[in-house]
Design an enzyme around this catalytic site. Structure first.
Site, mmCIF file in Angstrom:
data_model
loop_
_atom_site.group_PDB
_atom_site.id
_atom_site.type_symbol
_atom_site.label_atom_id
_atom_site.label_comp_id
_atom_site.label_asym_id
_atom_site.label_seq_id
_atom_site.Cartn_x
_atom_site.Cartn_y
_atom_site.Cartn_z
ATOM 1 N N ASP A 17 0.860 -1.186 0.000
ATOM 2 C CA ASP A 17 0.000 0.000 0.000
ATOM 3 C C ASP A 17 0.900 1.241 0.000
ATOM 4 O O ASP A 17 1.007 1.962 0.983
ATOM 5 C CB ASP A 17 -0.891 -0.017 1.244
ATOM 6 C CG ASP A 17 -1.999 1.017 1.180
ATOM 7 O OD1 ASP A 17 -2.187 1.618 0.105
ATOM 8 O OD2 ASP A 17 -2.681 1.226 2.199
ATOM 9 N N GLU A 50 -6.102 4.847 -9.483
ATOM 10 C CA GLU A 50 -7.419 5.316 -9.044
ATOM 11 C C GLU A 50 -8.016 6.395 -9.939
ATOM 12 O O GLU A 50 -7.330 7.325 -10.375
ATOM 13 C CB GLU A 50 -7.316 5.853 -7.606
ATOM 14 C CG GLU A 50 -8.656 6.161 -6.984
ATOM 15 C CD GLU A 50 -8.631 6.024 -5.475
ATOM 16 O OE1 GLU A 50 -9.590 6.473 -4.839
ATOM 17 O OE2 GLU A 50 -7.658 5.465 -4.941
ATOM 18 N N LYS A 62 -9.078 1.641 -9.802
ATOM 19 C CA LYS A 62 -9.722 1.845 -8.503
ATOM 20 C C LYS A 62 -10.872 2.834 -8.656
ATOM 21 O O LYS A 62 -10.718 3.925 -9.208
ATOM 22 C CB LYS A 62 -8.720 2.385 -7.482
ATOM 23 C CG LYS A 62 -7.734 1.343 -6.996
ATOM 24 C CD LYS A 62 -6.763 1.906 -5.976
ATOM 25 C CE LYS A 62 -7.352 1.999 -4.606
ATOM 26 N NZ LYS A 62 -6.348 2.408 -3.600
ATOM 27 N N THR A 84 -12.877 0.680 -4.009
ATOM 28 C CA THR A 84 -12.245 1.211 -2.815
ATOM 29 C C THR A 84 -13.248 2.022 -1.991
ATOM 30 O O THR A 84 -14.415 2.140 -2.348
ATOM 31 C CB THR A 84 -11.025 2.063 -3.215
ATOM 32 O OG1 THR A 84 -10.312 2.439 -2.045
ATOM 33 C CG2 THR A 84 -11.438 3.304 -3.990
ATOM 34 N N PHE A 96 -11.933 -1.083 4.167
ATOM 35 C CA PHE A 96 -10.956 -0.273 4.894
ATOM 36 C C PHE A 96 -11.003 -0.563 6.390
ATOM 37 O O PHE A 96 -11.759 0.047 7.139
ATOM 38 C CB PHE A 96 -11.239 1.208 4.634
ATOM 39 C CG PHE A 96 -10.621 1.736 3.371
ATOM 40 C CD1 PHE A 96 -10.403 0.923 2.273
ATOM 41 C CD2 PHE A 96 -10.260 3.062 3.277
ATOM 42 C CE1 PHE A 96 -9.833 1.410 1.115
ATOM 43 C CE2 PHE A 96 -9.686 3.576 2.110
ATOM 44 C CZ PHE A 96 -9.474 2.743 1.028
#
Length: 317
Positions: free
Chosen positions: A17, A96, A132, A156, A178
């Protein structure tokens, strides 16, 4: 005994990440994931300085419209960072879509196709990229169409069970629930000052989603994300994938205590229930104050970091 990181790799695909190429090279994850916040951090790393210049030159070469130049430079930078990461990982990188498009299905699709086009122009096949997209209703509908067009997605900013159900029913490739941000909300909004890993609300959320997916035979990959401590990671050992920051990767790599598997795929045991329609999705999601707060907060944060990144690029244009 092997490090906990090596033990974890026996059960789970480890994803970095981060956009920090030095950390990626050090910990050798299978995949890596980025977002506007990580790109903003990457922009300050000397190793990426040439990519900023490359993005600006690309944008200037495509026209003189200032707004379009900013969009072109931002897209090119995201793809350039992704390409650099792909030189180091054997799997995929997640790139993303602008969070400001989270409530616009058509614009999300257009941006995703734009990013994939830039990767393909650079010789990168789409099977090495995940796009994403925020797990709004509009984002999930966009991902559903993108998957049909051969563009696989990473959904996400996922906090509610309803988001997870809708993603699976849409046939998206992967979701990123998350863990840490759910934990943060409960620390801020309850009397708790901490949780044991098995009682951590973020961990429990991922376990519920993972068990439901496996029980009903959904193929969508579950990738726990946004960890605050290694206890959360250990409690999810066995999850399909876990995306972990360099700081926590280092802690796992330096610890040699046993790390047993925590999640098991029991296989399909039940037929999926009726599909979740938009009213049911919105009702269920809005009934969860944590999920509504954190989804809105996440979109605001990523949009703000995208603006900061654009300012950085604007200063160079």
């Amino acid at each position: 005994m092997a490090s906990q990181l090596e033990q974890l790799r026996q059960y789970t695909t480890v994803v970095a990440d981060t956009g920090d190429i030095e950390a990626i090279a050090r910990y050798k994850p299978v995949d890596a994931t980025t977002n506007p916040s990580l790109l903003l951090k990457a922009a300050s790393i000397p190793a990426y300085a040439s990519l900023l210049d490359e993005a600006v030159a690309f944008a200037k070469g495509r026209g003189n419209d200032r707004e379009q130049q900013l969009a072109d430079a931002g897209d090119h930078l995201a793809v350039a960072v992704g390409r650099k990461i792909l030189d180091l990982v054997p799997g995929r990188v997640s790139t993303e879509v602008d969070a400001r498009l989270s409530f616009d299905t058509d614009a999300t699709i257009a941006k995703a196709e734009r990013l994939i086009g830039l990767y393909e122009d650079a010789g990168v096949k789409r099977d090495r990229i995940l796009i994403k997209v925020a797990s709004t209703w509009a984002g999930i509908r966009a991902a559903e169409q993108l998957e049909r067009r051969g563009i696989q997605c990473n959904l996400t900013l996922l906090f509610s069970f309803e988001q997870a159900v809708a993603c699976a029913e849409a046939g998206v490739f992967l979701i990123s629930p998350f863990v840490g941000r759910i934990y943060d909300w409960y620390i801020a909004n309850t009397d708790a000052d901490g949780f044991e890993p098995h009682e951590d609300p973020g961990v429990k959320s991922v376990r519920r989603i993972y068990d439901w997916y496996k029980r009903h035979g959904f193929e969508t990959v579950v990738m726990g994300a946004s960890f605050r401590n290694t206890g959360q990671i250990r409690a999810l050992a066995g999850c399909d994938r876990l995306t972990i920051s360099p700081e926590l990767l280092e802690k796992l790599d330096s610890c040699h205590d046993p790390l047993p598997r925590a999640l098991e795929d029991g296989g399909r045991q039940a037929t999926p229930p009726d599909a979740l329609d938009e009213p049911a999705f919105r009702w269920g999601h809005n009934e969860d104050p944590m999920a509504t707060d954190k989804l809105a907060d996440g979109i605001r944060r990523f949009a703000a970091d995208q603006l900061k990144l654009e300012k950085l690029l604007a200063d160079k244009l």
